[in-house]
Design a protein around this motif. Structure first.
Motif, PDB file in Angstrom:
ATOM      1  N   ALA A  87     103.939  42.526  -5.391  1.00 54.68           N
ATOM      2  CA  ALA A  87     103.449  41.423  -4.628  1.00 54.68           C
ATOM      3  C   ALA A  87     103.919  41.355  -3.381  1.00 54.68           C
ATOM      4  CB  ALA A  87     104.003  40.115  -5.372  1.00 54.68           C
ATOM      5  N   VAL A  88     105.194  41.844  -3.052  1.00 58.35           N
ATOM      6  CA  VAL A  88     105.869  41.940  -1.527  1.00 58.35           C
ATOM      7  C   VAL A  88     105.020  42.896  -0.778  1.00 58.35           C
ATOM      8  CG1 VAL A  88     107.699  42.980  -0.315  1.00 58.35           C
ATOM      9  CG2 VAL A  88     108.206  41.343  -2.331  1.00 58.35           C
ATOM     10  N   ARG A  89     104.639  44.087  -1.364  1.00 57.07           N
ATOM     11  CA  ARG A  89     103.994  44.995  -0.642  1.00 57.07           C
ATOM     12  C   ARG A  89     102.543  44.684  -0.237  1.00 57.07           C
ATOM     13  NH1 ARG A  89     103.537  51.193  -2.355  1.00 57.07           N
ATOM     14  NH2 ARG A  89     102.823  52.085  -0.694  1.00 57.07           N
ATOM     15  N   LEU A  90     101.806  44.066  -1.185  1.00 60.26           N
ATOM     16  CA  LEU A  90     100.550  43.222  -0.979  1.00 60.26           C
ATOM     17  C   LEU A  90     100.296  42.294   0.127  1.00 60.26           C
ATOM     18  CD1 LEU A  90      97.835  43.590  -2.676  1.00 60.26           C
ATOM     19  CD2 LEU A  90      98.650  41.917  -4.103  1.00 60.26           C
ATOM     20  N   GLN A  91     101.420  41.577  -0.153  1.00 56.77           N
ATOM     21  CA  GLN A  91     101.457  40.265   1.005  1.00 56.77           C
ATOM     22  C   GLN A  91     101.722  40.956   2.449  1.00 56.77           C
ATOM     23  OE1 GLN A  91     100.015  37.694   0.531  1.00 56.77           O
ATOM     24  NE2 GLN A  91     100.185  37.722  -1.840  1.00 56.77           N
ATOM     25  N   LEU A  92     102.420  41.833   2.394  1.00 63.24           N
ATOM     26  CA  LEU A  92     102.931  42.397   3.784  1.00 63.24           C
ATOM     27  C   LEU A  92     101.654  43.205   4.207  1.00 63.24           C
ATOM     28  CD1 LEU A  92     105.493  43.040   5.305  1.00 63.24           C
ATOM     29  CD2 LEU A  92     105.552  45.315   4.183  1.00 63.24           C
ATOM     30  N   GLN A  93     100.769  43.959   3.495  1.00 58.47           N
ATOM     31  CA  GLN A  93      99.630  44.529   3.946  1.00 58.47           C
ATOM     32  C   GLN A  93      98.541  43.608   4.275  1.00 58.47           C
ATOM     33  OE1 GLN A  93      99.194  47.358   0.600  1.00 58.47           O
ATOM     34  NE2 GLN A  93      99.174  48.921   2.209  1.00 58.47           N
ATOM     35  N   LEU A  94      98.552  42.436   3.603  1.00 57.20           N
ATOM     36  CA  LEU A  94      97.694  41.240   3.975  1.00 57.20           C
ATOM     37  C   LEU A  94      98.013  40.747   5.268  1.00 57.20           C
ATOM     38  CD1 LEU A  94      97.008  39.368   0.578  1.00 57.20           C
ATOM     39  CD2 LEU A  94      95.349  40.799   2.015  1.00 57.20           C
ATOM     40  N   LEU A  95      99.171  40.585   5.453  1.00 55.14           N
ATOM     41  CA  LEU A  95      99.856  40.128   6.751  1.00 55.14           C
ATOM     42  C   LEU A  95      99.291  40.949   7.776  1.00 55.14           C
ATOM     43  CD1 LEU A  95     101.844  38.095   7.776  1.00 55.14           C
ATOM     44  CD2 LEU A  95     103.659  39.529   7.569  1.00 55.14           C
ATOM     45  N   ARG A 134     100.539  36.039 -11.341  1.00 57.31           N
ATOM     46  CA  ARG A 134      99.733  35.119 -10.323  1.00 57.31           C
ATOM     47  C   ARG A 134      99.732  35.535  -9.088  1.00 57.31           C
ATOM     48  NH1 ARG A 134      98.355  29.725 -11.278  1.00 57.31           N
ATOM     49  NH2 ARG A 134      99.410  29.981 -13.443  1.00 57.31           N
ATOM     50  N   MET A 135     100.979  35.962  -8.566  1.00 54.88           N
ATOM     51  CA  MET A 135     101.141  36.243  -6.963  1.00 54.88           C
ATOM     52  C   MET A 135     100.186  37.479  -6.724  1.00 54.88           C
ATOM     53  SD  MET A 135     105.031  35.982  -6.070  1.00 54.88           S
ATOM     54  CE  MET A 135     105.645  34.519  -5.414  1.00 54.88           C
ATOM     55  N   ILE A 136     100.445  38.539  -7.712  1.00 53.29           N
ATOM     56  CA  ILE A 136      99.686  39.672  -7.453  1.00 53.29           C
ATOM     57  C   ILE A 136      98.084  39.282  -7.385  1.00 53.29           C
ATOM     58  CG2 ILE A 136      99.013  41.876  -8.269  1.00 53.29           C
ATOM     59  CD1 ILE A 136     102.159  42.208  -9.232  1.00 53.29           C
ATOM     60  N   ALA A 137      97.798  38.570  -8.464  1.00 53.14           N
ATOM     61  CA  ALA A 137      96.413  38.066  -8.382  1.00 53.14           C
ATOM     62  C   ALA A 137      95.884  37.530  -7.211  1.00 53.14           C
ATOM     63  CB  ALA A 137      96.115  37.223  -9.912  1.00 53.14           C
ATOM     64  N   GLN A 138      96.782  36.654  -6.677  1.00 55.64           N
ATOM     65  CA  GLN A 138      96.269  35.841  -5.382  1.00 55.64           C
ATOM     66  C   GLN A 138      96.136  36.781  -4.382  1.00 55.64           C
ATOM     67  OE1 GLN A 138      98.897  32.597  -5.667  1.00 55.64           O
ATOM     68  NE2 GLN A 138      97.605  31.267  -6.769  1.00 55.64           N
ATOM     69  N   GLY A 139      97.048  37.633  -4.202  1.00 49.66           N
ATOM     70  CA  GLY A 139      97.121  38.355  -3.183  1.00 49.66           C
ATOM     71  C   GLY A 139      95.967  39.505  -3.373  1.00 49.66           C
ATOM     72  N   LEU A 140      95.720  40.025  -4.308  1.00 46.85           N
ATOM     73  CA  LEU A 140      94.562  40.931  -4.486  1.00 46.85           C
ATOM     74  C   LEU A 140      93.197  40.048  -4.098  1.00 46.85           C
ATOM     75  CD1 LEU A 140      95.159  43.171  -7.680  1.00 46.85           C
ATOM     76  CD2 LEU A 140      94.550  44.052  -5.117  1.00 46.85           C
ATOM     77  N   GLN A 141      93.051  39.003  -4.663  1.00 49.31           N
ATOM     78  CA  GLN A 141      91.979  38.117  -4.481  1.00 49.31           C
ATOM     79  C   GLN A 141      91.475  38.030  -3.038  1.00 49.31           C
ATOM     80  OE1 GLN A 141      90.584  34.785  -7.028  1.00 49.31           O
ATOM     81  NE2 GLN A 141      93.108  35.096  -7.547  1.00 49.31           N
ATOM     82  N   THR A 142      92.914  37.604  -2.220  1.00 53.82           N
ATOM     83  CA  THR A 142      92.478  37.667  -0.665  1.00 53.82           C
ATOM     84  C   THR A 142      91.983  38.898  -0.109  1.00 53.82           C
ATOM     85  OG1 THR A 142      94.141  35.978  -1.074  1.00 53.82           O
ATOM     86  CG2 THR A 142      93.606  37.013   1.315  1.00 53.82           C
ATOM     87  N   ALA A 143      92.503  39.743  -0.595  1.00 54.61           N
ATOM     88  CA  ALA A 143      92.347  41.482  -0.044  1.00 54.61           C
ATOM     89  C   ALA A 143      90.816  41.615  -0.334  1.00 54.61           C
ATOM     90  CB  ALA A 143      93.370  42.206  -0.428  1.00 54.61           C
ATOM     91  N   LEU A 144      90.509  41.464  -1.534  1.00 53.71           N
ATOM     92  CA  LEU A 144      89.114  41.826  -2.115  1.00 53.71           C
ATOM     93  C   LEU A 144      88.019  41.102  -1.309  1.00 53.71           C
ATOM     94  CD1 LEU A 144      89.834  42.419  -5.977  1.00 53.71           C
ATOM     95  CD2 LEU A 144      89.524  43.972  -3.998  1.00 53.71           C
ATOM     96  N   ARG A 145      88.266  39.719  -0.892  1.00 48.20           N
ATOM     97  CA  ARG A 145      87.449  38.762  -0.445  1.00 48.20           C
ATOM     98  C   ARG A 145      87.282  39.159   0.997  1.00 48.20           C
ATOM     99  NH1 ARG A 145      89.231  34.114  -3.699  1.00 48.20           N
ATOM    100  NH2 ARG A 145      87.998  34.242  -5.470  1.00 48.20           N
ATOM    101  N   VAL A 195      98.964  53.012 -10.181  1.00 46.44           N
ATOM    102  CA  VAL A 195     100.241  52.381 -10.669  1.00 46.44           C
ATOM    103  C   VAL A 195     100.895  51.549  -9.717  1.00 46.44           C
ATOM    104  CG1 VAL A 195     102.622  53.170 -11.115  1.00 46.44           C
ATOM    105  CG2 VAL A 195     100.623  54.277 -12.134  1.00 46.44           C
ATOM    106  N   LYS A 196     101.384  50.161 -10.068  1.00 42.95           N
ATOM    107  CA  LYS A 196     102.113  49.439  -9.136  1.00 42.95           C
ATOM    108  C   LYS A 196     103.407  50.087  -9.004  1.00 42.95           C
ATOM    109  CE  LYS A 196     100.052  45.434 -11.438  1.00 42.95           C
ATOM    110  NZ  LYS A 196     100.335  44.245 -12.357  1.00 42.95           N
ATOM    111  N   PRO A 197     103.955  49.901  -7.657  1.00 42.72           N
ATOM    112  CA  PRO A 197     103.133  49.064  -6.654  1.00 42.72           C
ATOM    113  C   PRO A 197     102.316  49.767  -5.939  1.00 42.72           C
ATOM    114  CG  PRO A 197     105.689  49.384  -6.030  1.00 42.72           C
ATOM    115  CD  PRO A 197     105.159  50.064  -7.549  1.00 42.72           C
ATOM    116  N   PHE A 198     100.940  49.466  -5.577  1.00 41.47           N
ATOM    117  CA  PHE A 198     100.058  50.199  -5.009  1.00 41.47           C
ATOM    118  C   PHE A 198      99.758  49.876  -3.738  1.00 41.47           C
ATOM    119  CE2 PHE A 198      98.507  46.472  -7.264  1.00 41.47           C
ATOM    120  CZ  PHE A 198      98.140  45.932  -6.165  1.00 41.47           C
ATOM    121  N   ASP A 199      99.060  50.756  -2.785  1.00 47.05           N
ATOM    122  CA  ASP A 199      98.743  50.246  -1.424  1.00 47.05           C
ATOM    123  C   ASP A 199      97.459  49.846  -1.412  1.00 47.05           C
ATOM    124  OD1 ASP A 199      99.540  51.498   1.320  1.00 47.05           O
ATOM    125  OD2 ASP A 199      97.422  51.374   1.117  1.00 47.05           O
ATOM    126  N   LEU A 200      97.252  48.782  -0.734  1.00 43.11           N
ATOM    127  CA  LEU A 200      95.992  48.170  -0.818  1.00 43.11           C
ATOM    128  C   LEU A 200      94.932  49.027  -0.212  1.00 43.11           C
ATOM    129  CD1 LEU A 200      95.439  45.374  -1.561  1.00 43.11           C
ATOM    130  CD2 LEU A 200      96.070  44.478   0.647  1.00 43.11           C
TER     131      LEU A 200
END
Lengths: 437, 219
Positions: free
Chosen positions: A233-241, B10-21, B100-105
């Protein structure tokens, strides 16, 4: 380092040597006593036989004795004149004590027998060393073979001891093969009954160690696995940032990033709390703690979350409930119980904390109006990283595991039940007298 | 391009949704195995991002059931299970890729494109048909070598039609690709996008089969 073999060897050989010498001494004394009786009798017999001869021929000229004869004969007439001396130049005594007597003369001790006759006294003397020599010879005959046997005995003892100790060497080799990765119990070695208890104890230790290592490994593996989610989640949000197209997206990502970091921190804290309260690793002395104060602290810790979720969080404490405990650990336990209740109870629900005291236990209860836990899942609910499907918020999955670990440390018993009004009813019972763990 | 995200965190899902959108995908999110299976049963998705450790039903089970039904929807597993055996099990159960998590977007995006490309039988990273070239990685569209600026929705419609040139997509199917369940669909939105696409690419770029739907002719 002491060697059992050397000690046994020295001790046994010394014992055998002492026993031999003792036997020699005993033999010497016995033989000396026996020969004394025998020679005394002989002295008397000789005196008696001489009396009959002397009375027949009072002036009998007996031939002088050979110098090396054991006996010295002396005959006195009635007037006190010596009429015969078997070994001239060796005057015994002039005055005679009748019967047996020991006399010291010219550096030796003589056994003397004096017999009163009609016309004088017959004295027969024998050096005591004759008897001693006989006794000594008899004693040596006993001691020497035994002493000669000593080296043979030594070799034999060493051999037997070596054979007896060989299971120890095998056990040592077996133990040497053990390491962190192979802690299998030592088995199937035929063992003497003296070593068997050691091996049993060692095996029990190995089993406990194995279990402890397995638990530790599982814990580390679980922890590493569980840390992935918050870190993802941290990495994801960092990349989104990084890739945020506008200010509002950036703000959103930054907020989410903060939440993800908080979550990772929370998980690490929960892991630490659990590790600190793992059985046998926990430190910190137990002291008297007022349960309702701990609960009040814990309610303070969770108040913000309860307000955010519009949960009616109430405390019902009758009186002071004292238990023996680790205050910080108990606070973490109560905090986790309330935190769980607040997280799983739908917005606007109730969480009631009860602190009461019965005759045999101090009781803490946390009752919520959430979905509860199905009876089938209650056993598993205490497992690390077990999560209920209906979590409204992301938990660490460690809450009940921490509660259980801390309760165990305090000798307390945790039960999960359905609350009367639906929801979960958790009871922690601190048995009196047992709480001093 | 409609994606089903199956993720219980929930957190990962929300982040991924934002990224995918942001990448122009239409995303639907399911938080447990049972709802994921139900969603896969009732709707069409172009791609599934599947977590394995799910409440109710394990992700692998959901995947196996999908494949047993003969559904070839591309599935990309996104999981914290990192053992080699887990990856083998995932791929052998019918997954198209395993991350595998943690993944790179960015890697997830690239792998999604790769899986979609292969699912549509293409090797070329760009989708080409009727003189149009669309690059899913950069969202760049060219017609006869001339760049064309498209809005996100126009792009999504064009990409859907280009996936299988010659195949006809109904308005409903296109709406499906454009909107998730939680979005209100404007009644004539698809017509509006088709109209503006024709304006930018030429009236012959997208054909209409009256009463059936739209298609881009095969070359």
């Amino acid at each position: 380092m002491t060697s059992i073999r050397a000690r046994l060897l020295v001790a046994l050989l010394t014992l055998v040597a002492c026993a031999s010498l003792f036997a020699g001494a005993l033999t010497y004394r016995r033989v000396l006593a026996e020969t004394s009786t025998l020679f005394d009798y002989q002295l008397r017999q000789m005196a008696l036989s001489l009396r009959s001869q002397v009375s027949l021929a009072p002036r009998l000229e007996l031939p002088p004795d050979q110098g090396d004869a054991d006996f010295v004969i002396q005959i006195w007439d009635a007037f006190g004149a010596r009429v015969y001396l078997s070994r001239p130049g060796l005057p015994l005594i002039n005055r005679a004590v009748l019967g047996y007597d020991d006399l010291s003369l010219q550096g030796q001790i003589w056994r003397v027998y004096s017999l009163q006759t009609v016309d004088g006294v017959i004295q027969i003397a024998q050096p005591v060393r004759v008897r001693q020599a006989l006794a000594r010879a008899a004693a040596l005959r006993v001691v020497i073979p035994l002493l000669l046997l000593l080296p043979v005995l030594g070799v034999a003892i060493a051999w037997v001891v070596r054979g007896s100790l060989s299971p120890l060497r095998r056990v040592a080799a077996e133990v040497q093969r053990r390491d962190v990765h192979s802690l299998a119990p030592i088995g199937s070695i035929p063992l003497p009954q003296e070593i068997a208890p050691l091996i049993d104890a060692l095996n029990m230790l190995l089993v406990r160690l194995q279990a402890a290592f397995a638990t530790q490994r599982a814990f580390v593996a679980d922890a590493a696995h569980e840390l992935r989610s918050p870190l993802t989640a941290v990495r994801l949000q960092l990349q989104l940032l990084d890739r945020a197209p506008d200010e509002s997206a950036r703000l959103e990502a930054r907020t989410a990033l903060g939440a993800a970091v908080e979550r990772a921190i929370h998980l690490v804290e929960q892991l630490l709390t659990l590790a600190r309260n793992e059985p046998r690793t926990s430190s910190g002395a137990l002291s008297p703690v007022a349960l309702e104060e701990v609960v009040a602290d814990a309610i303070g810790d969770t108040h913000a979350l309860a307000v955010a979720r519009a949960i009616d969080l109430s405390l019902d404490a009758q009186s002071t409930v004292l238990i023996q405990g680790d205050r910080e650990a108990l606070r973490a336990m109560v905090r986790n119980l309330i935190d769980n209740a607040v997280r799983y109870t739908p917005v606007g629900g109730q969480v009631r904390v009860v602190c009461r005291s019965t005759a045999e236990a101090a009781v803490l209860e946390v009752i919520d109006t959430g979905p509860g836990i199905a009876a089938a899942d209650r056993e598993r609910a205490f497992d690390r990283f077990y999560r209920r499907a209906s979590a409204a918020e992301e938990g660490s999955g460690l809450g009940l595991a921490i509660v259980k670990a801390i309760a165990d440390r305090h000798g307390a018993h945790v039960t999960l039940e359905d609350a009367a009004a639906g929801g979960l009813h958790v009871t922690v019972r601190f048995a009196r007298g047992l709480s001093v763990a | 391009m409609r994606v089903l995200l199956v993720e219980d965190d929930r957190m990962i899902a929300q982040g991924l949704q934002t990224a995918l959108r942001q990448d122009g995908y239409t995303v639907d999110w399911m938080g447990d195995g049972n709802s994921a299976a139900a969603a896969l049963h009732s709707s069409h998705f172009d791609l599934v991002l599947l977590d394995l450790g799910l409440p109710e039903r394990d992700g692998l089970e959901v995947l196996r059931e999908l494949r047993r039904r003969g559904d070839a929807t591309p599935v990309l597993i996104l999981t914290a299970r990192d053992e080699v055996q887990d990856r083998i099990d995932g791929l052998d159960s019918g997954a198209d890729d395993y991350i595998v998590k943690p993944f790179d977007l960015d890697e997830v995006s690239a792998r999604m494109r790769s899986v979609l490309r292969r699912a549509n039988g293409r090797g070329d990273p760009c989708i080409r048909a009727g003189g149009i070239c669309l690059n899913p990685a950069t969202h760049a569209v060219e017609q006869q070598g001339v760049p064309v600026q498209l809005s996100a929705h126009e792009y999504a419609v064009l990409e859907a039609l280009l996936q299988r040139p010659g195949a006809i997509l109904s308005r409903a199917q296109l709406e499906d690709r454009l909107y998730g369940w939680d979005t209100q669909v404007e009644s004539n939105a698809v017509e509006v996008y088709i109209h503006s696409l024709r304006r930018k690419l030429g009236s012959e770029a997208i054909r209409t089969l009256r009463g059936v739907g739209y298609f881009i002719p095969k070359e």
